[in-house]
Design a protein around this motif. Structure first.
Motif, mmCIF file in Angstrom:
data_model
loop_
_atom_site.group_PDB
_atom_site.id
_atom_site.type_symbol
_atom_site.label_atom_id
_atom_site.label_comp_id
_atom_site.label_asym_id
_atom_site.label_seq_id
_atom_site.Cartn_x
_atom_site.Cartn_y
_atom_site.Cartn_z
ATOM 1 N N PHE A 113 0.129 -1.831 0.765
ATOM 2 C CA PHE A 113 0.596 -3.131 1.233
ATOM 3 C C PHE A 113 1.585 -2.933 2.386
ATOM 4 O O PHE A 113 2.750 -2.611 2.181
ATOM 5 N N GLU A 115 2.131 -5.544 4.242
ATOM 6 C CA GLU A 115 2.745 -6.855 4.090
ATOM 7 C C GLU A 115 2.368 -7.368 2.705
ATOM 8 O O GLU A 115 1.435 -6.858 2.081
ATOM 9 N N VAL A 116 3.074 -8.391 2.237
ATOM 10 C CA VAL A 116 2.698 -8.996 0.954
ATOM 11 C C VAL A 116 2.276 -10.451 1.178
ATOM 12 O O VAL A 116 1.108 -10.789 1.126
ATOM 13 N N ARG A 134 -0.250 -15.368 -2.410
ATOM 14 C CA ARG A 134 0.192 -14.650 -3.616
ATOM 15 C C ARG A 134 -0.992 -14.361 -4.549
ATOM 16 O O ARG A 134 -1.078 -13.277 -5.129
ATOM 17 N N THR A 149 3.311 0.981 -1.004
ATOM 18 C CA THR A 149 3.903 0.080 -0.014
ATOM 19 C C THR A 149 4.997 0.820 0.718
ATOM 20 O O THR A 149 5.371 1.939 0.355
ATOM 21 N N TYR A 154 9.064 -4.959 -1.185
ATOM 22 C CA TYR A 154 7.674 -5.287 -1.479
ATOM 23 C C TYR A 154 7.289 -4.815 -2.881
ATOM 24 O O TYR A 154 6.559 -5.501 -3.605
ATOM 25 N N ARG A 155 7.770 -3.646 -3.262
ATOM 26 C CA ARG A 155 7.485 -3.149 -4.612
ATOM 27 C C ARG A 155 7.985 -4.139 -5.664
ATOM 28 O O ARG A 155 7.277 -4.443 -6.637
ATOM 29 N N LEU A 157 8.372 -7.345 -5.371
ATOM 30 C CA LEU A 157 7.542 -8.543 -5.367
ATOM 31 C C LEU A 157 6.193 -8.309 -6.038
ATOM 32 O O LEU A 157 5.622 -9.224 -6.643
ATOM 33 N N LEU A 158 5.665 -7.093 -5.940
ATOM 34 C CA LEU A 158 4.332 -6.792 -6.450
ATOM 35 C C LEU A 158 4.323 -6.388 -7.924
ATOM 36 O O LEU A 158 3.296 -6.502 -8.596
ATOM 37 N N LYS A 277 9.277 -0.166 7.625
ATOM 38 C CA LYS A 277 7.851 -0.408 7.853
ATOM 39 C C LYS A 277 7.498 -0.410 9.338
ATOM 40 O O LYS A 277 6.361 -0.696 9.706
#
Length: 351
Positions: A113, A115-116, A134, A149, A154-155, A157-158, A277
């Motif tokens: 990822f 991006e998310v 989402r 990621t 991001y981690r 969020l995922l 990133k």
């Protein structure tokens, strides 16, 4: 091992995700003998630097399946929603991968990822499309055998969809080389490089021109070199802080690397919390070139404290450049090739 990488686009010209994927493919081949080919999500793509690449005919699930035909080896998806769809909702991509993944139990999908999902105020489409973005990300997570990621954010969020699985976090690497030896910072030409995609560089010459000018004055720069496509020499400011700006246009990676090795600083207008990133930030760090990062608003947590100059105040610039280079060494291209080989092969990744 034969593997496929799915990317939005490939270089040339410089393209962040595509350049990253191309460099990773080369490192995987050298390190582990992995044979790579690419599937490009942009139907208008007509060939570039990477061999063995095929573009989807149209942005439809059936066309992705056609591009992936006879692919039973692992697939590495570079996910950045807006790279595959103008509104960040690549339904066709997710549907196609779910069909491919379900077509044979042994097929392996690894998703990186970049991006998310996006968010914004109610008058922006991202506000209304957030639920769909989402859902698409969640579907990919559930369908993937391994996840990675570039940002701890991001981690976080995922994780709710990961089902307890590990999500590997690795800041991106330099896509223009990693010199084994860098000359001392004090022996370089007092020059600032502005490098990257068109949007990033336009910010440097627009709302952040005053920050660039201040950096040029404080660092005693004799010139500012602009590297990249999309901005003609006539559209560039003639100078910043009395220091002339020279347009070099797009350059091959080795030439960018050589210029960075002989320059004291590189300028980037980018949110501090997302620097990990940025392949441009990675290039500055890898070459021991002082990253100068300007942004407005409250400063969020950077990738590592003291690893860039925010163009305000002063400091020990040589120490900052050295700290940035040391931080980068922990996630170099060689290290990431080892990690991704493990993820693609279904083995424990070497960290």
């Amino acid at each position: 091992m034969q593997a496929v990488q799915i990317v939005p686009r490939l270089p040339p010209p410089f393209e962040g995700v595509g350049s990253y994927a191309t460099a990773l493919a080369g490192a995987l081949g050298e390190r582990s003998g992995v044979q790579e080919r690419f599937v490009v999500g942009d139907p208008s793509w007509r060939g570039g630097a990477a061999g063995g690449a095929r573009a989807v005919a149209r942005r439809r699930a059936a066309d992705l399946l056609t591009a992936l035909e006879e692919t039973d080896g692992p697939v590495l998806l570079h996910y950045a929603g807006y790279g595959y769809h103008s509104r960040g909702c690549p339904v066709w991509l997710v549907k196609g991968l779910l069909r491919w993944r379900g077509g044979a139990p042994h097929r392996r999908l690894v998703t990186l990822f970049h991006e998310v999902w996006a968010s914004g105020p109610p008058w922006r489409s991202s506000f209304w499309l957030l639920p769909l973005q989402r859902r698409l990300a969640a579907a990919l997570i559930r369908a993937s055998d391994a996840l990675a990621t570039s940002l701890p954010l991001y981690r976080t969020l995922l994780l709710p969809w990961a089902g307890g699985r590990e999500i590997v976090v690795m800041p991106v690497f330099s896509t223009v080389g990693e010199p084994a030896v860098a000359p001392p910072w004090s022996e370089r030409t007092p020059r600032i490089v502005v490098f990257g995609g068109e949007g990033v560089r336009r910010r440097a010459y627009g709302p952040f021109l005053s920050a660039l000018a201040r950096a040029a004055r404080v660092l005693g720069a004799v010139e500012i070199c602009d590297i990249g496509a999309g901005i003609g020499a006539s559209a560039l400011p003639a100078e910043a802080g009395g220091v002339p700006i020279r347009a070099l246009g797009p350059l091959p990676g080795p030439e960018v690397s050589a210029l960075l090795l002989d320059s004291t600083a590189g300028f980037l207008a980018y949110p501090p919390a997302f620097l990990a990133k940025s392949t441009v930030f990675a290039a500055y760090c890898a070459h021991g070139t002082l990253p100068v990062c300007a942004w407005e608003g409250p400063l969020q947590e950077p990738p590592a404290a003291g690893h860039y100059w925010d163009a305000a105040g002063t400091g020990d610039f040589q120490s900052m450049a050295g700290a940035a280079q040391a931080w980068y060494a922990g996630h170099s291209l060689e290290r990431q090739a080892a990690v991704f080989h493990g993820l693609l092969a279904g083995e424990a990744a070497v960290r």
